[in-house]
Motif scaffolding. Structure first.
Motif, PDB file in Angstrom:
ATOM      1  N   VAL A  14       0.841  -1.198   0.000  1.00  0.00           N
ATOM      2  CA  VAL A  14       0.000   0.000   0.000  1.00  0.00           C
ATOM      3  C   VAL A  14       0.877   1.249   0.000  1.00  0.00           C
ATOM      4  O   VAL A  14       1.774   1.388   0.838  1.00  0.00           O
ATOM      5  CB  VAL A  14      -0.929   0.022   1.228  1.00  0.00           C
ATOM      6  N   TYR A  15       0.599   2.146  -0.928  1.00  0.00           N
ATOM      7  CA  TYR A  15       1.358   3.391  -1.039  1.00  0.00           C
ATOM      8  C   TYR A  15       0.568   4.537  -0.417  1.00  0.00           C
ATOM      9  O   TYR A  15      -0.552   4.847  -0.835  1.00  0.00           O
ATOM     10  CB  TYR A  15       1.669   3.687  -2.505  1.00  0.00           C
ATOM     11  N   GLU A  16       1.189   5.171   0.545  1.00  0.00           N
ATOM     12  CA  GLU A  16       0.542   6.267   1.272  1.00  0.00           C
ATOM     13  C   GLU A  16       0.333   7.471   0.355  1.00  0.00           C
ATOM     14  O   GLU A  16       1.241   7.904  -0.361  1.00  0.00           O
ATOM     15  CB  GLU A  16       1.398   6.668   2.472  1.00  0.00           C
ATOM     16  N   GLY A  17      -0.878   7.993   0.377  1.00  0.00           N
ATOM     17  CA  GLY A  17      -1.182   9.203  -0.375  1.00  0.00           C
ATOM     18  C   GLY A  17      -1.513   8.993  -1.835  1.00  0.00           C
ATOM     19  O   GLY A  17      -1.827   9.948  -2.549  1.00  0.00           O
ATOM     20  N   ARG A  18      -1.463   7.743  -2.306  1.00  0.00           N
ATOM     21  CA  ARG A  18      -1.713   7.498  -3.724  1.00  0.00           C
ATOM     22  C   ARG A  18      -3.172   7.109  -3.954  1.00  0.00           C
ATOM     23  O   ARG A  18      -3.774   6.409  -3.153  1.00  0.00           O
ATOM     24  CB  ARG A  18      -0.804   6.385  -4.251  1.00  0.00           C
ATOM     25  N   GLY A  19      -3.691   7.556  -5.094  1.00  0.00           N
ATOM     26  CA  GLY A  19      -5.059   7.262  -5.468  1.00  0.00           C
ATOM     27  C   GLY A  19      -5.142   6.194  -6.534  1.00  0.00           C
ATOM     28  O   GLY A  19      -4.190   5.428  -6.755  1.00  0.00           O
TER      29      GLY A  19
END
Length: 311
Positions: free
Chosen positions: A274-279
């Protein structure tokens, strides 16, 4: 005609392999044509690829569902030369179109089925991504999941659900099965017995789980799902191979909690990153410098995952 995957001939262990396009099956249409990428398209994709490669230095570990995963990147010029040798081939299986990108110089004899988002197999972002994967030695087959009727940004959003309902999930499943069998037969005809991988993003990322859950013949060795939508968690227990799930924590179309549930049902070997801040869509459609950076980390992680499970 010359074999569309002629570069694989050196991988056959004994004798000269037959053409990778098997013409004896009654379901076949006329053999596909080898279509080298237009110079303008190749220049655009290769330039984009090389610019992104420059940003891959000093990539750090990523926190995943089972701990840190090291992402190693070789910063050299070999891929630049290899990317000049990727062939594009139009194919048709049971009347459904597809596009096959094959590495010529560094072909590793492994096939990948790439399932597109709702914008279809001819979308430039999809072709760009497939090209980059092929640059790493793979043979990437992108089927037309929507049979000539992909979604378009020019259409009113109010029509989306009606459009989606017009594409029967069972029909899409049958088409992906046909393309899978096509790849298996053509690889077998070339004297190559390696298993396949399947990957997809958005709509296609959700279908990755469907494909693996119904892979009764064990054709696939792994899968990669980028922010998959409408994943059927009920069939996840039928998946017998490890799957890499990549998503952003600000994606309303792919909830992270659901991915962890699917990972748990599949069992040992799968990972959620999971990448923080990515949509949504940040890997194959980055919109910001931050998206671009994380897209490169995700691509490197995917590349190492595929190499570990397929090569």
């Amino acid at each position: 005609m010359a074999a569309s995957l002629a570069s694989l001939s050196s991988l056959a262990k004994a004798g000269a392999p037959r053409s990778l396009f098997n013409h004896h099956g009654s379901h076949r249409l006329p053999p596909p044509r080898i279509i080298p990428l237009a110079s303008s398209i190749k220049k655009h994709i290769t330039t984009s690829f090389l610019q992104r490669q420059k940003s891959l230095k000093n990539i750090s570990a990523l926190e995943t569902s089972d701990g840190a995963v090291n992402v190693e990147v070789d910063d050299d010029d070999e891929e630049e030369e290899a990317c000049e040798l990727v062939n594009g081939t139009e194919v048709s299986v049971d009347g459904v179109e597809g596009y096959l990108l094959t590495a010529v110089k560094n072909n590793n004899g492994t096939g990948l089925l790439l399932l597109s988002d709702v914008f279809g197999f001819q979308d430039s972002a999809t072709r760009d991504f497939a090209y980059r994967v092929a640059c790493n030695g793979y043979n990437v087959l992108v089927p037309d999941l929507f049979r000539g009727d992909p979604w378009s940004e020019n259409r009113p959003k109010s029509e989306f659900e009606e459009w989606r309902r017009g594409h029967d999930p069972n029909r899409i499943r049958q088409d992906t099965t046909s393309f899978t069998k096509w790849m298996v037969e053509e690889f077998a005809a070339a004297g190559i017995s390696k298993k396949l991988g399947v990957m997809g993003f958005c709509f296609g990322g959700g279908r990755v789980v469907d494909v693996l859950a119904t892979d009764e013949n064990g054709y696939f060795s792994t899968g990669v799902s980028f922010y998959g939508t409408r994943i059927d968690s009920a069939v996840a227990r039928d998946v017998k191979v490890p799957v890499l799930f990549i998503a952003g924590d600000r994606d309303p179309l792919c909830e992270v909690k659901g991915l962890y549930e699917v990972e748990e049902k599949i069992g040992e070997g799968s990972k959620v990153v999971v990448y923080e801040g990515r949509g949504h869509g940040f890997v194959h459609r980055p919109e910001t410098p931050e998206d671009d950076r994380d897209a490169e980390e995700a691509f490197a992680l995917m590349r190492n995952w595929l190499h570990h499970h397929l090569i």
